[in-house]
Design a protein around this motif. Sequence first.
Motif, mmCIF file in Angstrom:
data_model
loop_
_atom_site.group_PDB
_atom_site.id
_atom_site.type_symbol
_atom_site.label_atom_id
_atom_site.label_comp_id
_atom_site.label_asym_id
_atom_site.label_seq_id
_atom_site.Cartn_x
_atom_site.Cartn_y
_atom_site.Cartn_z
ATOM 1 N N ALA A 77 0.843 -1.206 0.000
ATOM 2 C CA ALA A 77 0.000 0.000 0.000
ATOM 3 C C ALA A 77 0.877 1.256 0.000
ATOM 4 C CB ALA A 77 -0.943 0.003 1.197
ATOM 5 N N GLU A 78 1.968 1.236 0.761
ATOM 6 C CA GLU A 78 2.904 2.366 0.743
ATOM 7 C C GLU A 78 3.551 2.491 -0.633
ATOM 8 O OE1 GLU A 78 5.864 2.424 3.822
ATOM 9 O OE2 GLU A 78 4.407 2.912 5.366
ATOM 10 N N ALA A 79 3.917 1.357 -1.228
ATOM 11 C CA ALA A 79 4.530 1.375 -2.553
ATOM 12 C C ALA A 79 3.584 1.985 -3.580
ATOM 13 C CB ALA A 79 4.941 -0.037 -2.969
ATOM 14 N N ALA A 80 2.309 1.603 -3.519
ATOM 15 C CA ALA A 80 1.318 2.140 -4.446
ATOM 16 C C ALA A 80 1.133 3.640 -4.236
ATOM 17 C CB ALA A 80 -0.012 1.406 -4.287
ATOM 18 N N ARG A 81 1.071 4.057 -2.986
ATOM 19 C CA ARG A 81 0.912 5.487 -2.668
ATOM 20 C C ARG A 81 2.134 6.275 -3.133
ATOM 21 N NH1 ARG A 81 0.025 5.416 2.722
ATOM 22 N NH2 ARG A 81 1.709 6.733 3.446
ATOM 23 N N ALA A 82 3.327 5.743 -2.902
ATOM 24 C CA ALA A 82 4.552 6.424 -3.328
ATOM 25 C C ALA A 82 4.598 6.560 -4.846
ATOM 26 C CB ALA A 82 5.781 5.661 -2.829
ATOM 27 N N ALA A 83 4.215 5.512 -5.564
ATOM 28 C CA ALA A 83 4.223 5.557 -7.030
ATOM 29 C C ALA A 83 3.232 6.585 -7.545
ATOM 30 C CB ALA A 83 3.904 4.178 -7.596
ATOM 31 N N GLU A 84 2.053 6.603 -6.979
ATOM 32 C CA GLU A 84 1.030 7.569 -7.406
ATOM 33 C C GLU A 84 1.485 8.993 -7.117
ATOM 34 O OE1 GLU A 84 -1.928 9.519 -9.001
ATOM 35 O OE2 GLU A 84 -1.671 7.346 -9.231
#
Length: 183
Positions: free
Chosen positions: A48-55
């Motif tokens: 979830a952190e990875a997805a948020r960071a990418a976005e």
Amino acid sequence: MRRFLTGLLWLAGLLALTACAGTPTTEPADTRALAAEIAALGPDVDPAEAARAAEIASSYALQLAAEWQVTDPPLVHNAKVLHGLRDKGLCNDWAEAMITRLRQERFETLEMHWATSPPEGFRVIHHSAVISARGAELDDGVLLDPWRGGGTLFWAPPPEDTRYDWYPRMEVRAAREAARASR
């Protein structure tokens, strides 16, 4: 005054050559691929952190491009900044803004690094952001470089970047200071 006029003529020539530069975009598939790359940085990385960071990295790069009026290739935009026609948009501006924005998220499983590629030959110094698993080294992260695409995010593991050789910023600074001191 002559130097200023020469610079202005040079800038006008570059602008004429690049007048058709488009607006940067990032496709959702690119953001998903970046999220998967960040999540794969280690078993302890929260997806979830990875997805948020990418976005955030993708959308913030586009936001900065709009705010800084980046409509030209990077070197042309740099010339505009250096001649006072734009306020920001040098590579160090992008790096600082990206690192600051992503650190605001206070990720528990990710951390940010400032990467620098020292000047070599005809290449000038270049700065960028790197995101890694918490506690990992810069080379074990993912480079986030919106400068070279004028707001479109380039990303890759630093060792796989064929254009630049990346090192921690403070290492490059110390080596440059030591070289100056030995002259």
